[in-house]
Scaffold this motif. Structure first.
Motif, mmCIF file in Angstrom:
data_model
loop_
_atom_site.group_PDB
_atom_site.id
_atom_site.type_symbol
_atom_site.label_atom_id
_atom_site.label_comp_id
_atom_site.label_asym_id
_atom_site.label_seq_id
_atom_site.Cartn_x
_atom_site.Cartn_y
_atom_site.Cartn_z
ATOM 1 N N SER A 10 31.569 45.845 31.807
ATOM 2 C CA SER A 10 32.553 45.261 30.829
ATOM 3 C C SER A 10 32.101 45.362 29.535
ATOM 4 C CB SER A 10 32.577 43.498 31.243
ATOM 5 O OG SER A 10 31.125 43.058 31.324
ATOM 6 N N ARG A 126 35.326 39.946 34.369
ATOM 7 C CA ARG A 126 35.470 41.160 35.083
ATOM 8 C C ARG A 126 35.648 40.633 36.494
ATOM 9 N NH1 ARG A 126 36.445 44.804 37.040
ATOM 10 N NH2 ARG A 126 35.736 46.896 37.090
ATOM 11 N N GLU A 129 39.086 40.242 37.417
ATOM 12 C CA GLU A 129 39.677 41.321 37.434
ATOM 13 C C GLU A 129 39.673 41.876 38.900
ATOM 14 O OE1 GLU A 129 40.207 45.405 34.884
ATOM 15 O OE2 GLU A 129 38.606 43.931 34.404
ATOM 16 N N ASP A 133 42.821 42.027 40.863
ATOM 17 C CA ASP A 133 43.471 43.521 40.823
ATOM 18 C C ASP A 133 43.027 44.292 41.848
ATOM 19 O OD1 ASP A 133 44.694 42.327 38.569
ATOM 20 O OD2 ASP A 133 43.487 43.774 37.217
ATOM 21 N N TRP A 193 45.962 33.638 36.017
ATOM 22 C CA TRP A 193 45.220 34.922 35.396
ATOM 23 C C TRP A 193 46.283 36.021 34.959
ATOM 24 C CZ3 TRP A 193 41.138 37.425 34.082
ATOM 25 C CH2 TRP A 193 41.049 39.238 34.352
ATOM 26 N N GLU A 194 47.256 36.187 35.628
ATOM 27 C CA GLU A 194 48.258 37.247 34.842
ATOM 28 C C GLU A 194 48.975 36.906 33.569
ATOM 29 O OE1 GLU A 194 48.833 40.156 35.820
ATOM 30 O OE2 GLU A 194 48.014 40.430 37.689
ATOM 31 N N ARG A 197 45.489 36.791 30.839
ATOM 32 C CA ARG A 197 44.395 37.737 30.907
ATOM 33 C C ARG A 197 44.793 38.432 29.616
ATOM 34 N NH1 ARG A 197 45.605 42.211 35.517
ATOM 35 N NH2 ARG A 197 43.760 43.023 34.543
#
Length: 199
Positions: A10, A126, A129, A133, A193-194, A197
């Protein structure tokens, strides 16, 4: 081969899997043994006990390596990448997926010289993510002991930043020093989150 990445970065931190092939258990033992500097402060609110001997550390690193390879959870050694403590073991961070519930749970502990630097929030970003993702989870949760003010502040800061919410008190959720304790739980969904972020 594991479902989890062996290494990540990160902005300021490097993440290396806690695994017998990559981590020296003696180094971990030095920082997490029963008489290590500041160990009482580090373990005051956590669910694990300091190591009594080097074998405890060796056994735990081996267990973490097996769980990592099996896709059960990912524990990472955190190391700053710059500054006067670059490359030192700052602490450990984990993500434990519950695959059936599509839920991940975060955990972290840091050595006291690394408190107050914003590493907990950076690590959370991190691992969120990674959870959303990479692992395609739907929700990530995190808890803290109700008396742990440092964790409360850190968690509330990043949960708010990523649009999550405080869910409340879960009674007798954890065990600390052999005694059941309540925890305070927060969660962040994939949708939250989306929306929040960083670009």
């Amino acid at each position: 081969m594991s479902i989890f990445p062996a290494e990540m970065e990160s902005e300021r931190l490097r993440y290396e899997r806690l695994h017998p092939e990559t981590v020296d258990p003696f180094e971990l033992y030095e920082h997490a043994r029963a008489d290590a500097p500041d160990i009482e402060a580090i373990t005051e609110y956590v669910t694990w006990d300091p190591y009594e001997n080097p074998k405890d550390a060796f056994d735990w690193v081996a267990e973490c390596g097996e769980r990592f390879e099996a896709g059960e959870d990912a524990i990472y050694v955190l190391q700053p990448m710059e500054g006067d403590r670059a490359g030192e073991l700052a602490g450990l961070a984990g993500l434990e997926p519950d695959w059936d519930r599509r839920l991940g749970t975060l955990g972290v502990w840091l050595r006291t010289p690394f408190w107050g630097r914003g590493y907990s929030g950076e690590r959370a970003g991190r691992l969120l993510e990674l959870a959303f993702d990479w692992l395609d989870l739907d929700v990530v949760a995190v808890t803290h002991d109700p008396d742990n003010e440092n964790s409360r502040r850190a968690i509330e800061s990043y949960v708010e930043r990523f649009g999550g919410r405080k869910e409340g008190r879960i009674r007798n959720d954890i065990v600390v020093d052999g005694q059941p304790r309540d925890s305070i739980r927060y969660s962040i969904s994939r949708e939250e989150w989306e929306r929040n972020r960083s670009p």
